[in-house]
Scaffold this motif. Structure first.
Motif, PDB file in Angstrom:
ATOM      1  N   LEU A   1       0.847  -1.186   0.000  1.00  0.00           N
ATOM      2  CA  LEU A   1       0.000   0.000   0.000  1.00  0.00           C
ATOM      3  C   LEU A   1       0.886   1.241   0.000  1.00  0.00           C
ATOM      4  CD1 LEU A   1      -2.598  -1.065   2.738  1.00  0.00           C
ATOM      5  CD2 LEU A   1      -2.763  -1.374   0.260  1.00  0.00           C
ATOM      6  N   PRO A   2       0.447   2.321  -0.644  1.00  0.00           N
ATOM      7  CA  PRO A   2       1.250   3.551  -0.655  1.00  0.00           C
ATOM      8  C   PRO A   2       1.458   4.095   0.761  1.00  0.00           C
ATOM      9  CG  PRO A   2      -0.545   3.647  -2.278  1.00  0.00           C
ATOM     10  CD  PRO A   2      -0.802   2.457  -1.428  1.00  0.00           C
ATOM     11  N   GLU A   3       2.640   4.660   1.000  1.00  0.00           N
ATOM     12  CA  GLU A   3       2.975   5.346   2.252  1.00  0.00           C
ATOM     13  C   GLU A   3       2.869   4.436   3.479  1.00  0.00           C
ATOM     14  OE1 GLU A   3       0.367   8.806   2.135  1.00  0.00           O
ATOM     15  OE2 GLU A   3       2.053   9.980   1.350  1.00  0.00           O
ATOM     16  N   THR A   4       3.194   3.174   3.302  1.00  0.00           N
ATOM     17  CA  THR A   4       3.116   2.230   4.414  1.00  0.00           C
ATOM     18  C   THR A   4       4.264   2.438   5.394  1.00  0.00           C
ATOM     19  OG1 THR A   4       1.946   0.532   3.141  1.00  0.00           O
ATOM     20  CG2 THR A   4       3.218  -0.217   5.035  1.00  0.00           C
TER      21      THR A   4
ATOM     22  N   ALA B   1      -2.665  -2.928   8.440  1.00  0.00           N
ATOM     23  CA  ALA B   1      -3.870  -2.162   8.749  1.00  0.00           C
ATOM     24  C   ALA B   1      -3.772  -0.799   8.097  1.00  0.00           C
ATOM     25  CB  ALA B   1      -4.052  -2.016  10.260  1.00  0.00           C
ATOM     26  N   ALA B   2      -4.910  -0.271   7.672  1.00  0.00           N
ATOM     27  CA  ALA B   2      -4.937   1.043   7.028  1.00  0.00           C
ATOM     28  C   ALA B   2      -6.244   1.748   7.351  1.00  0.00           C
ATOM     29  CB  ALA B   2      -4.789   0.894   5.517  1.00  0.00           C
ATOM     30  N   PRO B   3      -6.189   3.082   7.586  1.00  0.00           N
ATOM     31  CA  PRO B   3      -7.440   3.826   7.745  1.00  0.00           C
ATOM     32  C   PRO B   3      -8.311   3.632   6.514  1.00  0.00           C
ATOM     33  CG  PRO B   3      -5.548   5.181   8.337  1.00  0.00           C
ATOM     34  CD  PRO B   3      -5.005   3.940   7.692  1.00  0.00           C
ATOM     35  N   ASP B   4      -9.613   3.483   6.730  1.00  0.00           N
ATOM     36  CA  ASP B   4     -10.542   3.183   5.640  1.00  0.00           C
ATOM     37  C   ASP B   4     -11.794   4.036   5.826  1.00  0.00           C
ATOM     38  OD1 ASP B   4     -11.577   1.859   3.393  1.00  0.00           O
ATOM     39  OD2 ASP B   4     -12.471   0.276   4.615  1.00  0.00           O
TER      40      ASP B   4
ATOM     41  N   ALA C   1      -9.324  -0.929   7.708  1.00  0.00           N
ATOM     42  CA  ALA C   1      -9.188  -2.135   6.891  1.00  0.00           C
ATOM     43  C   ALA C   1      -7.964  -2.896   7.390  1.00  0.00           C
ATOM     44  CB  ALA C   1      -9.033  -1.786   5.416  1.00  0.00           C
ATOM     45  N   VAL C   2      -8.100  -4.203   7.531  1.00  0.00           N
ATOM     46  CA  VAL C   2      -7.019  -5.035   8.057  1.00  0.00           C
ATOM     47  C   VAL C   2      -6.810  -6.233   7.137  1.00  0.00           C
ATOM     48  CG1 VAL C   2      -6.283  -6.500   9.979  1.00  0.00           C
ATOM     49  CG2 VAL C   2      -7.427  -4.331  10.447  1.00  0.00           C
ATOM     50  N   TRP C   3      -5.555  -6.441   6.766  1.00  0.00           N
ATOM     51  CA  TRP C   3      -5.161  -7.634   6.021  1.00  0.00           C
ATOM     52  C   TRP C   3      -4.468  -8.564   7.004  1.00  0.00           C
ATOM     53  CZ3 TRP C   3      -5.517  -2.869   4.194  1.00  0.00           C
ATOM     54  CH2 TRP C   3      -5.993  -2.643   2.893  1.00  0.00           C
TER      55      TRP C   3
ATOM     56  N   GLY D   1      -2.599   7.624  10.958  1.00  0.00           N
ATOM     57  CA  GLY D   1      -3.332   8.011   9.761  1.00  0.00           C
ATOM     58  C   GLY D   1      -2.738   7.416   8.495  1.00  0.00           C
ATOM     59  N   ARG D   2      -1.910   6.380   8.643  1.00  0.00           N
ATOM     60  CA  ARG D   2      -1.260   5.757   7.483  1.00  0.00           C
ATOM     61  C   ARG D   2      -1.308   4.234   7.611  1.00  0.00           C
ATOM     62  NH1 ARG D   2       4.435   8.752   6.481  1.00  0.00           N
ATOM     63  NH2 ARG D   2       4.675   6.904   5.122  1.00  0.00           N
ATOM     64  N   PRO D   3      -1.153   3.523   6.502  1.00  0.00           N
ATOM     65  CA  PRO D   3      -1.073   2.064   6.592  1.00  0.00           C
ATOM     66  C   PRO D   3       0.175   1.647   7.361  1.00  0.00           C
ATOM     67  CG  PRO D   3      -1.448   2.773   4.320  1.00  0.00           C
ATOM     68  CD  PRO D   3      -1.088   4.006   5.104  1.00  0.00           C
ATOM     69  N   VAL D   4       0.057   0.570   8.105  1.00  0.00           N
ATOM     70  CA  VAL D   4       1.208   0.010   8.815  1.00  0.00           C
ATOM     71  C   VAL D   4       1.242  -1.494   8.541  1.00  0.00           C
ATOM     72  CG1 VAL D   4       1.134   1.755  10.631  1.00  0.00           C
ATOM     73  CG2 VAL D   4      -0.057  -0.411  10.963  1.00  0.00           C
ATOM     74  N   ARG D   5       2.455  -2.064   8.523  1.00  0.00           N
ATOM     75  CA  ARG D   5       2.582  -3.504   8.280  1.00  0.00           C
ATOM     76  C   ARG D   5       3.542  -4.132   9.275  1.00  0.00           C
ATOM     77  NH1 ARG D   5       3.657  -5.244   3.065  1.00  0.00           N
ATOM     78  NH2 ARG D   5       5.243  -6.788   3.556  1.00  0.00           N
TER      79      ARG D   5
END
Length: 371
Positions: free
Chosen positions: A31-34, A207-210, A215-217, A272-276
């Motif tokens: 995802l962008p900006e992870t 996880a990413a703000p949705d 949203a969680v993968w 406020g950004r996706p994290v992995r």
């Protein structure tokens, strides 16, 4: 011929993607900006946390967040498929080697790892229990706070629960071994070791703000259960929690239930950004395992091999948190007599807490230990 299936070799669903490398697993999702997450743990199984100093870690270029229990809603939310006993981050104590004290989110994996190494934690090591005998000793330290188990008859012990199945008159049958009913009694104590699932794909979480939700993968086996748990922990309506579960790269029960998904969800909402977070193999070993067990079996037979009674006493080591293991114990032992007609039987099984990684489902769901 269209629709023909008898005698045909249908293509296996998902097979083409796996053999060509096109199959997407959690770690393949970009995802962008992870931001990359690294866990901070202590090199001990049981300790009282004094203070957590993240000041040096926060100065590492690229670090956006160092999250501890103090940064979470208070009291820190707890979760679990059976008992809501596991905190998002360790509160006051760590209860097994691998329990997180803090987590770093940074622009790169290298920055996250560097910052994680700079988080300073003052702690006092405490006595720990690692075996069934340790946990059952009269002077054993309690793994779980009794206040979390208020209506529990075993709250002042390390026994989480007890399962009993009984029919017939076992005591009479056992006492009558010299009669024609039972000519011999065979008894023994058997041990089963702790085992790791060791899936080729380590546990992975994104996880990413949705919009107004999250949203969680996850490489989880129960995505809908995860959705309900996240909604409760985050205080969100179910409709604002979206779970995406690509095919797991091996699971065997080790990915059935929620692990670090609440942590990455809170971190994504906070930044406020996706994290992995993709666990290393070492971290995966500390994240899930199969229950070890000690099984004591006593069986009466006639001379021609007919079973007259059987008594089974089984102790399963759970780890620091229940996960699904109490259900594993209950379901694993009731078929303990196998395919035999046993007129009198007593099965008593205990789920026992310890300062070891939480155990969970694995192929056979508790039955291999008894079998």
């Amino acid at each position: 011929m269209s629709g023909q299936c008898i005698g045909a070799s249908p293509r296996r669903s998902g097979g083409y993607g796996r053999v060509t490398g096109l199959q997407q697993y959690v770690a393949d999702v970009r995802l962008p900006e992870t931001l990359y997450v690294k866990l901070v743990i202590l090199d001990t199984a049981h300790a009282r946390i004094g203070s957590v100093d993240a000041s040096q870690a926060e100065r590492v270029p690229g670090v956006h967040l160092v999250m501890t229990a103090a940064d979470l809603p208070q009291p820190v939310p707890r979760y679990g498929p059976q008992f809501q006993d596991r905190p998002v981050s360790a509160v006051d104590e760590v209860k097994y080697h691998g329990e997180l004290v803090a987590a770093v989110a940074a622009e790169s994996k290298d920055a996250a790892e560097e910052a994680a190494g700079l988080v300073r934690v003052e702690y006092e090591e405490l006595p720990a229990v690692f075996t069934i005998a340790d946990a059952l000793a009269t002077d054993a330290p309690l793994v779980q706070d009794p206040s979390l188990r208020k209506a529990d008859q075993f709250a002042q012990t390390n026994v989480l629960s007890e399962h009993r199945y009984e029919w017939g008159d076992v005591d009479s049958a056992d006492a009558d071994v010299d009669s024609a009913d039972a000519d011999v009694v065979v008894e023994g104590t058997y041990s089963f070791p702790m085992v790791t699932h060791f899936a080729i794909e380590p546990h992975g979480f994104i996880a990413a703000p949705d919009g107004e939700g999250i949203a969680v993968w996850s490489s989880i086996q129960h995505p809908y259960w995860l959705q309900r748990t996240l909604a409760k922990v985050l205080g969100l309506p179910l409709s604002r929690v979206r779970v995406l579960a690509p095919d797991p790269g091996g699971a065997f029960g080790g990915k059935q239930h929620i692990k670090f998904e609440p942590l990455v969800a809170f971190m994504a909402l906070r930044t406020g950004r996706p994290v992995r977070l993709i666990l290393s193999l070492e971290e995966a070993f500390q994240a899930a395992r199969r229950n070890s067990a000690e099984i004591r079996v006593r069986t009466g037979f006639t001379r021609d091999g007919v079973v007259t009674f059987r008594e089974i006493r089984a102790d399963y080591l759970l780890g620091a948190y229940a996960d699904i293991s109490d259900r594993v114990v209950g379901k694993g032992v009731y078929p303990g007599n196998g395919p035999y007609r046993v007129p009198a039987s007593r099965i008593v099984a205990r789920a026992i807490l310890s300062h070891t990684p939480p155990s969970t489902a694995m192929r056979g769901f508790g039955a291999p230990q008894v079998n």
